[in-house]
Design an enzyme around this catalytic site. Structure first.
Site, PDB file in Angstrom:
ATOM      1  N   HIS A 171      63.720  58.279  81.368  1.00 59.32           N
ATOM      2  CA  HIS A 171      62.545  58.647  82.185  1.00 59.32           C
ATOM      3  C   HIS A 171      62.035  57.404  82.941  1.00 59.32           C
ATOM      4  O   HIS A 171      60.904  56.951  82.729  1.00 59.32           O
ATOM      5  CB  HIS A 171      61.484  59.181  81.225  1.00 59.32           C
ATOM      6  CG  HIS A 171      60.309  59.865  81.862  1.00 59.32           C
ATOM      7  ND1 HIS A 171      59.428  59.228  82.709  1.00 59.32           N
ATOM      8  CD2 HIS A 171      59.836  61.127  81.744  1.00 59.32           C
ATOM      9  CE1 HIS A 171      58.472  60.074  83.070  1.00 59.32           C
ATOM     10  NE2 HIS A 171      58.710  61.229  82.512  1.00 59.32           N
ATOM     11  N   GLU A 274      64.460  60.169  87.179  1.00 62.52           N
ATOM     12  CA  GLU A 274      64.908  60.279  85.781  1.00 62.52           C
ATOM     13  C   GLU A 274      66.283  60.958  85.733  1.00 62.52           C
ATOM     14  O   GLU A 274      66.469  62.022  86.334  1.00 62.52           O
ATOM     15  CB  GLU A 274      63.879  61.111  85.010  1.00 62.52           C
ATOM     16  CG  GLU A 274      62.446  60.597  85.190  1.00 62.52           C
ATOM     17  CD  GLU A 274      61.385  61.637  84.894  1.00 62.52           C
ATOM     18  OE1 GLU A 274      61.649  62.552  84.071  1.00 62.52           O
ATOM     19  OE2 GLU A 274      60.293  61.536  85.468  1.00 62.52           O
TER      20      GLU A 274
HETATM   21  O1  TA6 Z   1      59.198  63.803  83.968  1.00 65.90           O
HETATM   22  C1  TA6 Z   1      57.991  64.266  84.519  1.00 65.90           C
HETATM   23  C2  TA6 Z   1      57.080  64.717  83.386  1.00 65.90           C
HETATM   24  O2  TA6 Z   1      57.663  65.747  82.632  1.00 65.90           O
HETATM   25  C3  TA6 Z   1      55.736  65.112  83.991  1.00 65.90           C
HETATM   26  O3  TA6 Z   1      55.552  66.512  83.968  1.00 65.90           O
HETATM   27  C4  TA6 Z   1      54.734  64.337  83.132  1.00 65.90           C
HETATM   28  O4  TA6 Z   1      54.387  65.079  81.995  1.00 65.90           O
HETATM   29  C5  TA6 Z   1      55.560  63.093  82.802  1.00 65.90           C
HETATM   30  O5  TA6 Z   1      56.845  63.623  82.477  1.00 65.90           O
HETATM   31  C6  TA6 Z   1      54.974  62.141  81.785  1.00 65.90           C
HETATM   32  O6  TA6 Z   1      54.961  62.729  80.535  1.00 65.90           O
HETATM   33  P1  TA6 Z   1      54.292  61.864  79.336  1.00 65.90           P
HETATM   34  O7  TA6 Z   1      54.464  62.722  78.118  1.00 65.90           O
HETATM   35  O8  TA6 Z   1      55.053  60.561  79.236  1.00 65.90           O
HETATM   36  O9  TA6 Z   1      52.872  61.624  79.754  1.00 65.90           O
END
Ligand code: TA6
Length: 303
Positions: A171, A274
């Site tokens: 991510h 990601e």
């Molecule tokens: O990858 C994008 C995502 O799924 C967004 O929807 C947002 O939730 C982000 O990840 C961050 O998630 P986190 O749990 O690290 O705050």
């Protein structure tokens, strides 16, 4: 210095290139420094916090409000989403993006590479909570190779007797001069699920630009992507294998404020691209089988 870190340095430090340090918040960090660049990785979550190739600005964005204490997800760097992506599909009380990023990992191997880079392998060592959340005989390892490029391999091995379904992603939060001037290339014509619009399925037309919240899961794509950043006069290249999903995310103002740990205008200096296997691209690992999600990051001048 606590014994654990002394033992890590005894077993795995490389003089002048790789050293472990402990921090007041309880985190332990591997500090990597080669003639081709520097990096820092937290053992909690095997979370890459920083990467600066020689002659370039830091490539990863890390919030000034990031909490590095073990057991907390870290805002920025490269969180490892495993063994599910996003919310758990049956139990929303489980940690978002799986438990790997909030679990302890152990160092298995470090080595200097012939080309002057560094190699480090870590293994997920789920604590009791992690084991209770996911009682399967499945192991995760991360191999990091720091050289002119940064290569990360997320390895899933099924030691059990039945097939296992895994969702996963690196991510990665990238640092950009101003997300409003940046663009992500390589996804034109790809199908995506628009999470800002109820998961509606759409086709990407041209470059991905950000002028508001963007949360898109591109599926069935093995494409190489680039982040073009005129403000920093650079292109960040993202090559992947073992991955059929790419997620592009910027929370914009309201969601960044709700999340509360982006800092003032933090959303303007970052974009997530990601690489993983999510949604309809989750992977099935057969008994005794293995899956490797591999991503290579590199930086070049934007001509
Ligand atoms: O990858 C994008 C995502 O799924 C967004 O929807 C947002 O939730 C982000 O990840 C961050 O998630 P986190 O749990 O690290 O705050």
């Amino acid at each position: 210095m606590p014994d654990a870190v002394a033992e890590l340095n005894e077993r795995f430090a490389i003089e002048g290139e790789l050293r472990f340090t402990s921090h007041g918040d309880g985190s332990t960090v591997a500090n990597l420094s080669t003639r081709q660049g520097e990096a820092a990785l937290s053992l909690s979550g095997a979370h890459l916090l920083h990467w600066s190739p020689l002659g370039h600005r830091p490539v990863l964005w890390l919030s000034p409000h990031a909490r590095l204490a073990p057991g907390h997800s870290i805002r920025g760097g490269i969180p490892i989403c495993w063994p599910w992506f996003g919310q758990h599909e049956r139990d929303s009380s489980l940690p978002s993006h799986g438990f790997a990023r909030v679990s302890p990992w152990t160092v298995e191997r470090t080595a200097a590479s012939p080309d002057g880079g560094l190699h480090m392998t870590m293994a997920l060592n789920p604590d009791e909570r992690g084991r209770s959340l996911w009682p399967h005989a499945v192991a995760a390892k991360l191999a990091v190779d720091l050289g002119r490029e940064l290569r990360m391999d997320l390895i899933t091995r099924n030691h059990g007797s039945s097939p296992i379904i895994v969702g996963e992603a690196l991510h990665t939060y990238f640092s950009v001069s101003d997300v409003r001037q940046a663009a992500v290339t390589g996804l034109s014509g790809c199908l995506y699920l628009d999470k800002v619009d109820g998961g509606r399925r759409r086709i990407q037309e041209g470059k991905v630009l950000v002028a508001g919240e963007v949360d898109r899961v591109y599926v069935n794509t093995t494409s190489e992507c680039c982040i073009e950043d005129p403000g920093f006069a650079r292109r960040i290249r993202i090559r992947k294998s073992g991955s059929r999903s790419t997620v592009v995310w910027n929370p914009w103002i309201d969601k960044a404020t709700r999340l509360g740990d982006f800092g003032e205008d933090g959303h303007l200096g970052m974009i997530c691209v990601e690489s993983g296997n999510t949604s309809e691209n989750v992977i099935t690992v057969a008994p005794g089988g293995e899956h490797i999600l591999s991503v290579r990051y590199s930086v070049e001048a934007l001509d």
